[in-house]
Design an enzyme around this catalytic site. Structure first.
Site, PDB file in Angstrom:
ATOM      1  N   LYS A   1      -2.369  -2.030  -1.170  1.00  0.00           N
ATOM      2  CA  LYS A   1      -1.462  -2.440  -1.612  1.00  0.00           C
ATOM      3  C   LYS A   1      -1.821  -3.981  -1.937  1.00  0.00           C
ATOM      4  CE  LYS A   1       1.395   0.634   1.107  1.00  0.00           C
ATOM      5  NZ  LYS A   1       2.329   1.021   1.718  1.00  0.00           N
TER       6      LYS A   1
ATOM      7  N   GLN B   1       3.824  -1.865   8.200  1.00  0.00           N
ATOM      8  CA  GLN B   1       3.441  -0.760   7.639  1.00  0.00           C
ATOM      9  C   GLN B   1       3.722   0.716   8.398  1.00  0.00           C
ATOM     10  OE1 GLN B   1       1.891   0.070   4.997  1.00  0.00           O
ATOM     11  NE2 GLN B   1       1.628   2.300   5.428  1.00  0.00           N
TER      12      GLN B   1
ATOM     13  N   ASP C   1      10.174  -2.097   1.254  1.00  0.00           N
ATOM     14  CA  ASP C   1      10.684  -1.276   1.272  1.00  0.00           C
ATOM     15  C   ASP C   1      12.398  -0.228   1.225  1.00  0.00           C
ATOM     16  OD1 ASP C   1       7.776   0.191   1.693  1.00  0.00           O
ATOM     17  OD2 ASP C   1       8.111  -0.469   3.070  1.00  0.00           O
TER      18      ASP C   1
END
Ligand code: NAP
Length: 311
Positions: A54, A98, A124
């Site tokens: 990422k 994460q 997200d």
């Protein structure tokens, strides 16, 4: 005839090429690039890899990224403290924590953390406010993997409207949101899970079959309607040779990869499905690159929306 390969790497590159000039334009207009804060707790090797990928992709497109690392021994309060700081930051438009969080934080830690992220920065798409907007079909920061699947279908010429889409898996990060996105695009959607009766025959009725269960090569040819489109979301690292041999015959290049490295990354769909399906995503190189591309896209969208609102 073997299935057409839906190349996620190429589609992801196209998306990044579209995002890059908009990031540059944002940076010129706002005297700063869009910013993404990534929080990584502990040292799970898979999470390290995801975060590294990422950061690399974000850097290539001109996004500002800040990685906040916390030790495995951190408490929930520590993570919430970082999220609070990123929520208040003028320079961060997106926040990504994460997962998974260390098990020691307890079973509801992830939900508590996702709930704490400012919905306007929730790149997200896991905050309940964004989930609600997704259900209602309103403009939203939606989860990246499902968004990537829709982009892949659209950009490879797959018609969604009026088709029967079967989604195997009902997780909050893939199964449920992709089912909603397909529904909003006028597919007729069936969602399957571990208690679905006669799963193979339900799956075989799909024009578009999305598989997100986390079981290496589980979906075999009898699950698949000839000529259908199969999207394999699974990312399973296989470390035993017997499983690899079930998927790839002696002499296959992937078996040789396994023998060299001691593990191989495979999807939830058995490679033999390529003899039945009309089109299929590879693993790796299918849905995975799109997940990252859509993270960049969501961060840009969040930045543009915040700038419009004078944040
Ligand atoms: P998850 O939260 O573990 O959910 C798995 C789902 O699969 C559950 O709904 C479960 O049903 C269902 N399932 C499990 N075994 C089944 C079976 N035998 N028959 C039918 N359904 C079954 O998984 P996830 O987070 O959605 O991830 C799924 C896979 O996608 C994993 O391999 C993950 O690594 C991968 N993934 C890839 C990306 C990417 O970027 N490519 C992103 C996210 C996830 P129940 O609800 O009944 O338990």
């Amino acid at each position: 005839m073997p299935a057409r390969v839906l190349d996620g790497t190429t589609v992801a590159r196209d998306i990044k090429n579209e995002v890059r000039p908009r990031i540059e334009a944002f940076a010129r207009a706002n005297d700063r690039p869009p910013g993404l804060g990534i929080v990584l707790v502990g040292d799970d090797p898979a999470s390290e890899t995801y975060v590294r990928n990422k950061l690399k992709s974000a850097g290539e497109t001109g996004l500002r990224t800040d990685l906040v690392r916390l030790p495995e021994t951190s408490g929930l309060e520590d993570v919430l403290g970082v999220v609070g700081r990123l929520n208040r930051s003028e320079d961060h438009d997106g926040i990504l924590v994460q997962s998974p969080l260390p098990a020691s934080m307890g079973p509801s830690a992830e939900q508590a953390v996702f709930d704490a992220i400012d919905p306007a920065k929730d790149v997200d798409g896991f905050h309940p406010a964004n989930v609600g907007r997704l259900v209602q079909g309103r403009p939203v920061l939606a989860p990246c993997t499902p968004l990537g699947i829709i982009e892949l279908l659209d950009r490879t010429g797959t018609v969604i409207e009026g088709r029967h889409a079967v989604v195997i898996g009902r997780s909050d990060i893939v199964g449920k949101p992709v089912a909603l996105l397909l529904l909003h695009r006028h597919a007729t959607v069936t969602v399957c899970h571990s208690r679905t009766a006669d799963l193979a025959s339900v799956a075989r009725s799909a024009d578009i079959l999305v598989v997100a269960i986390g079981r290496a090569g589980f979906v075999t040819a009898p699950f698949v309607k000839p000529g259908s489109v199969v999207i394999d979301v699974g990312m399973n690292r296989v470390e035993d040779r017997a499983t690899v041999l079930r998927l790839f015959p002696e002499g296959h290049g992937r078996l040789a990869d396994f023998d060299r490295r001691g593990s191989v990354l495979v999807g939830d769909v058995h490679p033999g499905v390529a003899d039945v399906a009309g089109a299929i995503t590879p693993v790796p190189g299918g849905v995975g690159p799109l997940t990252i591309a859509m993270l960049l896209w969501n961060t840009l969208r969040a930045a543009e929306a915040r700038a419009r609102q004078g944040a």
